[in-house]
Design an enzyme around this catalytic site. Structure first.
Site, PDB file in Angstrom:
ATOM      1  CG  ASP A  76       5.611   4.782   1.103  1.00 29.34           C
ATOM      2  OD1 ASP A  76       5.614   5.628   2.266  1.00 29.34           O
ATOM      3  OD2 ASP A  76       4.478   4.486   0.502  1.00 29.34           O
TER       4      ASP A  76
ATOM      5  CE  LYS B 258       0.129   6.496   7.413  1.00 33.73           C
ATOM      6  NZ  LYS B 258      -1.059   5.855   7.440  1.00 33.73           N
TER       7      LYS B 258
ATOM      8  CE1 TYR C 251      -3.699   2.331   0.386  1.00 33.31           C
ATOM      9  CE2 TYR C 251      -2.656   3.192   2.467  1.00 33.31           C
ATOM     10  CZ  TYR C 251      -3.379   3.402   1.439  1.00 33.31           C
ATOM     11  OH  TYR C 251      -4.346   4.501   1.300  1.00 33.31           O
TER      12      TYR C 251
HETATM   13  C1  LIG Z   1       3.260   3.091   3.344  1.00 35.86           C
HETATM   14  C2  LIG Z   1       2.271   4.176   2.991  1.00 35.86           C
HETATM   15  N1  LIG Z   1       2.569   5.175   1.968  1.00 35.86           N
HETATM   16  C3  LIG Z   1       1.544   5.830   1.710  1.00 35.86           C
HETATM   17  C4  LIG Z   1       0.547   6.083   2.617  1.00 35.86           C
HETATM   18  C5  LIG Z   1      -0.581   7.253   2.197  1.00 35.86           C
HETATM   19  O1  LIG Z   1      -0.735   8.302   3.073  1.00 35.86           O
HETATM   20  P1  LIG Z   1      -1.874   9.221   3.482  1.00 35.86           P
HETATM   21  O2  LIG Z   1      -3.100   8.297   3.996  1.00 35.86           O
HETATM   22  O3  LIG Z   1      -1.353  10.089   4.322  1.00 35.86           O
HETATM   23  O4  LIG Z   1      -2.079   9.561   1.841  1.00 35.86           O
HETATM   24  C6  LIG Z   1       0.123   5.123   3.633  1.00 35.86           C
HETATM   25  C7  LIG Z   1      -0.876   5.316   4.148  1.00 35.86           C
HETATM   26  O5  LIG Z   1      -1.344   4.694   5.273  1.00 35.86           O
HETATM   27  C8  LIG Z   1       1.046   4.261   3.686  1.00 35.86           C
HETATM   28  O6  LIG Z   1       0.784   3.178   4.775  1.00 35.86           O
END
Ligand SMILES: Cc1ncc(COP(=O)(O)O)c(C=O)c1O
Length: 462
Positions: free
Chosen positions: A269, A296, A169
């Site tokens: 990421d 986050k 994700y």
């Molecule tokens: C690994 C990862 N990348 C990107 C995101 C996307 O972040 P946001 O929810 O702030 O758009 C998340 C969200 O849970 C995530 O877990």
């Protein structure tokens, strides 16, 4: 290790708070106010919902307030918060430095059509902490941070394609969502790219190549066939939805070698994994990506995202010589409330904070594995530091396909989630837990006891 072994907590007297939590009302029957709010929400939002991840069947528990590592629902029940707004709230609720920074900023202005000192200060802190990051740029969500990283590797290389891990994700950008929920019915032999949302343009699927996690040979094969069209690889070093299994260091090193040999880039990421250590996953693994996406925890509880990396690559955003290769704006990007909250939260996140979180994480991860064995339940708890996840499967978990839950595992995950709610512990419905700095060892033991009781209940029904 100064903590007691995983078996000793049973013999301790039951702390008072736990006795209080034992009297929790039962979900869903007793949560009348949450049910009422959900019925009201259904009239104005599709399925009463504005965020798929927080939906629980038959209705979600509505939060009223939080304090430290606990939250209270609108029916007045308290829960240990073991999800922290999906891993974002590493300091829990009401961290004093964060509150003071926000309260000071509010009357001065929450967002301007001009840059502020606060964004420079947060950028300086992040550049100082992340060894691979020379320059950084902010956004309003992790989704946007990842999207900018994908667009940056395309702009830098002039190539269209990215490679991602099956089941990982990365937020809701079309290209990042590919093969997020592939199933045995459509996953075929990789690289098969499947759409997550109905109506995803075919071109998106063509430009995302999907590989299994921790598999160097699969990466080599994809690059051997498509190398000249690949702009970069996107990887979360411990992908939550793909099992929360840590990447092998050798895999990450080989990935960078393979990508660079083909003229492509690697993006980590670290939207979640930045909470694993002072310098994130890249610091723990000692592997330097070209770009890093963040979100986050760096916003101190406010909406945030970022992308950072080598200055040479980040220059695709640079407007000082005219229109950049990759223009990027955002009305609320780098707003001073988020920037100051993030700076206060990150300053409060010291080396000691990580030692504390690691100790609690080990206590819980080991304790859960011991509890699964004691109840003779097929399952395992995996993860690192403040993040761990329960899988109700006994075979080795290595990648998305190995953790893909069948109907029996799904039922157990649901019973686990709801059993914990009824014992005053809020976790993610898919078995994920995220700890926060205000939690104490005693809190961790209470949470572990609730988990053990729930696992015992599941075992007795299996
Ligand atoms: C690994 C990862 N990348 C990107 C995101 C996307 O972040 P946001 O929810 O702030 O758009 C998340 C969200 O849970 C995530 O877990």
């Amino acid at each position: 290790m100064t903590l007691d072994g995983p078996h000793t907590f049973w013999r301790r007297p039951v702390p008072r708070l736990f006795q209080v939590l034992r009297t929790m009302p039962h979900y869903p029957d007793d949560l009348r106010e949450s049910r009422r709010l959900f019925e009201r929400a259904r009239k104005v939002m599709p399925g009463g919902n504005t965020r798929t991840t927080v939906y629980i069947d038959p209705f979600p528990i509505y939060a009223a307030r939080g304090e430290g590592c606990k939250i209270w629902d609108v029916d007045g029940n308290a829960y240990y918060d073991c999800i922290g707004n999906f891993t974002a709230l590493i300091h829990g609720y009401g961290q004093p430095d964060v509150t003071a920074a926000v309260v000071d900023q509010m009357p001065q202005g929450t967002a301007f059509g001009a840059p502020t000192l606060s964004e420079i200060e947060l950028a300086e802190l992040l550049v100082e902490r992340l060894p691979s990051v020379e320059q950084i740029r902010f956004a309003n969500s992790g989704t946007e941070g990842v999207m900018m990283a994908i667009k940056a590797v395309r702009a830098y290389t002039g190539r269209p394609r990215i490679v991602k891990i099956e089941g990982a994700y990365h937020g809701s950008y079309d290209f990042a969502e590919v093969s997020l929920d592939s199933s045995p019915a459509n996953w075929g032999d990789l690289p098969v790219s499947t759409a997550y949302a109905k109506g995803t343009p075919h071109g998106v699927l063509e430009d995302v190549l999907v590989v299994p996690f921790n598999d160097i040979e699969a990466l080599k094969a994809v690059f051997a066939t498509h190398g000249e069209t690949i702009a970069g690889i996107l990887i979360d070093p411990m992908p939550n939805r793909a099992g929360l299994i840590p990447a092998r260091k050798h895999y990450l090193e080989a990935m960078i070698e393979i990508a660079h040999a083909a003229g492509a880039l690697v993006t980590f990421d670290e939207v979640i994994s930045f909470r694993l250590g002072y310098s994130g996953a890249q610091g723990l693994w000692g592997v330097m990506p070209d770009l890093t996406a963040l979100g986050k925890i760096i916003g101190g509880g406010f909406p945030v995202g970022a992308v950072g990396g080598r200055a040479e690559i980040m220059s695709v955003f640079d407007p000082t010589g005219g229109k950049p290769a990759l223009p990027h704006g955002g009305t609320f990007t780098a707003n001073p409330v988020t920037m100051r909250a993030g700076l206060a939260a990150m300053r409060a996140l010291t080396g000691e904070s990580f030692s504390h979180l690691d100790r609690l994480g080990t206590l819980l991860l080991d304790g859960i594995n011991a509890s699964l064995r004691r109840h003779d339940l097929a399952g395992q708890c995996v993860g690192l530091g403040s993040l761990f996840k329960v899988h109700f499967t006994a075979h080795p978990v290595t990648d998305y396909r190995s953790v893909y839950p069948g109907p029996a595992e799904r039922r157990k995950l649901d019973a686990f989630h709801k059993g914990l709610l009824n014992r005053g512990v809020l976790s993610a419905s898919y078995g994920l837990f995220a700890l926060s700095t205000p939690m104490t060892e005693q809190d961790a033991r209470i949470i572990l006891r609730a988990i053990d009781e729930t696992l015992g209940e599941i075992a007795s029904q299996s």
